[in-house]
Design a protein around this motif. Structure first.
Motif, mmCIF file in Angstrom:
data_model
loop_
_atom_site.group_PDB
_atom_site.id
_atom_site.type_symbol
_atom_site.label_atom_id
_atom_site.label_comp_id
_atom_site.label_asym_id
_atom_site.label_seq_id
_atom_site.Cartn_x
_atom_site.Cartn_y
_atom_site.Cartn_z
ATOM 1 N N ALA A 87 -9.067 -19.172 -5.139
ATOM 2 C CA ALA A 87 -10.336 -19.898 -5.164
ATOM 3 C C ALA A 87 -11.340 -19.270 -4.203
ATOM 4 O O ALA A 87 -12.540 -19.171 -4.502
ATOM 5 C CB ALA A 87 -10.107 -21.365 -4.807
ATOM 6 N N GLN A 91 -15.509 -16.757 -4.654
ATOM 7 C CA GLN A 91 -16.771 -16.971 -3.947
ATOM 8 C C GLN A 91 -17.099 -15.857 -2.949
ATOM 9 O O GLN A 91 -18.267 -15.507 -2.771
ATOM 10 C CB GLN A 91 -16.712 -18.302 -3.197
ATOM 11 C CG GLN A 91 -17.951 -18.646 -2.383
ATOM 12 C CD GLN A 91 -19.083 -19.152 -3.231
ATOM 13 O OE1 GLN A 91 -18.898 -19.386 -4.429
ATOM 14 N NE2 GLN A 91 -20.265 -19.329 -2.645
ATOM 15 N N LYS A 111 -19.883 -26.064 -4.028
ATOM 16 C CA LYS A 111 -19.470 -25.543 -5.329
ATOM 17 C C LYS A 111 -18.098 -26.063 -5.726
ATOM 18 O O LYS A 111 -17.887 -26.488 -6.868
ATOM 19 C CB LYS A 111 -19.471 -24.021 -5.295
ATOM 20 C CG LYS A 111 -19.106 -23.369 -6.617
ATOM 21 C CD LYS A 111 -19.181 -21.853 -6.512
ATOM 22 C CE LYS A 111 -18.798 -21.193 -7.845
ATOM 23 N NZ LYS A 111 -18.871 -19.712 -7.750
ATOM 24 N N ARG A 112 -17.152 -26.046 -4.811
ATOM 25 C CA ARG A 112 -15.801 -26.509 -5.124
ATOM 26 C C ARG A 112 -15.775 -28.017 -5.371
ATOM 27 O O ARG A 112 -15.048 -28.500 -6.239
ATOM 28 C CB ARG A 112 -14.855 -26.152 -3.970
ATOM 29 C CG ARG A 112 -14.592 -24.674 -3.825
ATOM 30 C CD ARG A 112 -13.706 -24.145 -4.934
ATOM 31 N NE ARG A 112 -12.354 -24.633 -4.814
ATOM 32 C CZ ARG A 112 -11.594 -25.002 -5.838
ATOM 33 N NH1 ARG A 112 -12.083 -24.958 -7.064
ATOM 34 N NH2 ARG A 112 -10.358 -25.412 -5.641
ATOM 35 N N ALA A 115 -16.930 -28.743 -8.733
ATOM 36 C CA ALA A 115 -15.938 -28.349 -9.737
ATOM 37 C C ALA A 115 -14.792 -29.344 -9.833
ATOM 38 O O ALA A 115 -13.888 -29.173 -10.659
ATOM 39 C CB ALA A 115 -15.396 -26.962 -9.415
ATOM 40 N N GLY A 116 -14.807 -30.368 -8.962
ATOM 41 C CA GLY A 116 -13.787 -31.405 -9.040
ATOM 42 C C GLY A 116 -12.686 -31.301 -8.005
ATOM 43 O O GLY A 116 -11.759 -32.110 -8.009
#
Length: 369
Positions: A87, A91, A111-112, A115-116
């Protein structure tokens, strides 16, 4: 000079650090000329660092790869760490770590989260990045900034899900009717009677089971904290182990594993059978690790001290065990009973006493006749 490796499509280069140490790493290119130029640039940067005190640019890959190769492989959670790095790579690939700052960390968090990913997941990923930076700063003396500090997300209170005794028996009744049901039933009973983690049980060998003294021995390599501990066996745990012993004698006499298949091999996973049993028993939101929570919850509810539960479960600190503290009402029942005594005997009464404003105004005062 760049060279090829059989396990990589890229050219590999030798990089000389400012302290004279030579390390090998992938050039990340299949072009020989580009790899050679990168190797020469790395040597020039090392010379500038040594002679002029210049801190050369370090990419995300230069920081993360040696950390994973040298430090993280000795961790018990190495596979989990490499998963978290995937992950991060999406980025930070190509980012110069010398210039890493707070806004970039916040951008990653945002951002993460969008994304949930949960706050806990994001914090663990950032912890891997922080650990890699710190490792390079110690081992290579790179003096890289670490803007992760102070920028983690607030996590909700830890999840505590546990089963009542009736639910445990209901789950076992359903599990016993499934394929390999006896194995799953013994696993559940051993878990709720010892508080062992899943891998501690699936990796348990008979040589570490002492039925005479009613103990299970776990060495450092078998525990999450890396510390050895012994676990006493009550009647429920003994019955589960005797069930596994009977199965072993019949199906695989030479197997060293407590939880073994008919072939003698270790049981790798029971997740599918466990999920199926929970569904059939109409028990929702339960994972295997919650059996360990169940053991702790039953002990705390019965009045066992937190320190004793901590030692049994192998928690590193008492803080891990304190999340079960709300299940111990006996700790405060004695306190509120004092009020019952005051009311019943009528020996005391609560009155208001005048207190100067600068001392907080009115105050309840206990007056005894």
């Amino acid at each position: 000079m760049p060279y090829k490796r059989a396990d990589s499509p890229y050219w590999w280069i030798f990089v000389k650090q400012s302290d004279g140490k030579r390390t090998r790493r992938s050039a990340g290119t299949t072009d020989f000329a580009a790899a050679k130029a990168l190797e020469q640039q790395s040597r020039a940067d090392a010379w500038k660092e040594k002679e002029w005190g210049v801190n050369p640019p370090r990419s995300f890959e230069e920081v993360m790869l040696p950390y994973l190769r040298n430090a993280s492989q000795h961790q018990r959670s190495y596979e989990t760490t490499t998963h978290r790095v995937k992950a991060l790579r999406a980025q930070f690939t190509g980012v110069v770590m010398n210039a890493l700052d707070g806004p970039q960390i916040r951008a990653y968090t945002t951002k993460r989260h969008a994304a949930g990913a949960s706050a806990a997941t994001i914090n663990r990923e950032l912890a891997a990045l922080s650990a890699a930076i710190n490792w390079c700063n110690v081992e290579y003396e790179w003096a890289l900034p670490n803007p992760v500090k102070g920028r983690t997300m607030r996590e909700p209170e830890g999840r505590v899900r546990w089963l009542t005794r009736a639910e445990v028996e209901s789950l076992c009744r359903v599990a016993s009717k499934q394929r390999n049901g006896a194995l799953l039933v013994d696993f559940i009973h051993l878990a709720v009677n010892t508080g062992c983690r899943k891998e501690e049980m699936l990796g348990l060998e008979w040589r570490r089971v002492d039925l005479v003294n009613r103990l299970i021995y776990l060495e450092g390599q078998h525990t999450k904290a890396g510390k050895r501990r012994s676990i006493p066996l009550n009647d429920g745990a003994m019955d589960a182990l005797k069930g596994r012993m009977a199965y072993r004698a019949e199906a695989c006499p030479g197997s060293p594993w407590v939880f073994a298949r008919a072939t003698g091999d270790r049981v790798a996973s029971i997740r599918q059978g466990f999920v199926s049993a929970c569904k059939s028993a109409h028990i929702d939101d339960l994972v295997i690790h919650d059996l360990r929570h169940t053991c702790a919850a039953h002990l705390i509810s019965a009045g066992v001290a937190l320190a004793e539960v901590r030692d049994l479960l192998g928690h590193s600190t008492i803080m891990m065990t304190e999340r079960y503290a709300h299940l111990a009402p006996a700790r405060v029942r004695a306190a509120v009973r004092v009020l019952d005594g005051l009311r019943e005997h009528g020996s005391s009464r609560l009155v208001h006493a005048a207190v100067p404003a600068h001392q907080g105004g009115a105050l309840l005062k206990l007056v005894t006749p």
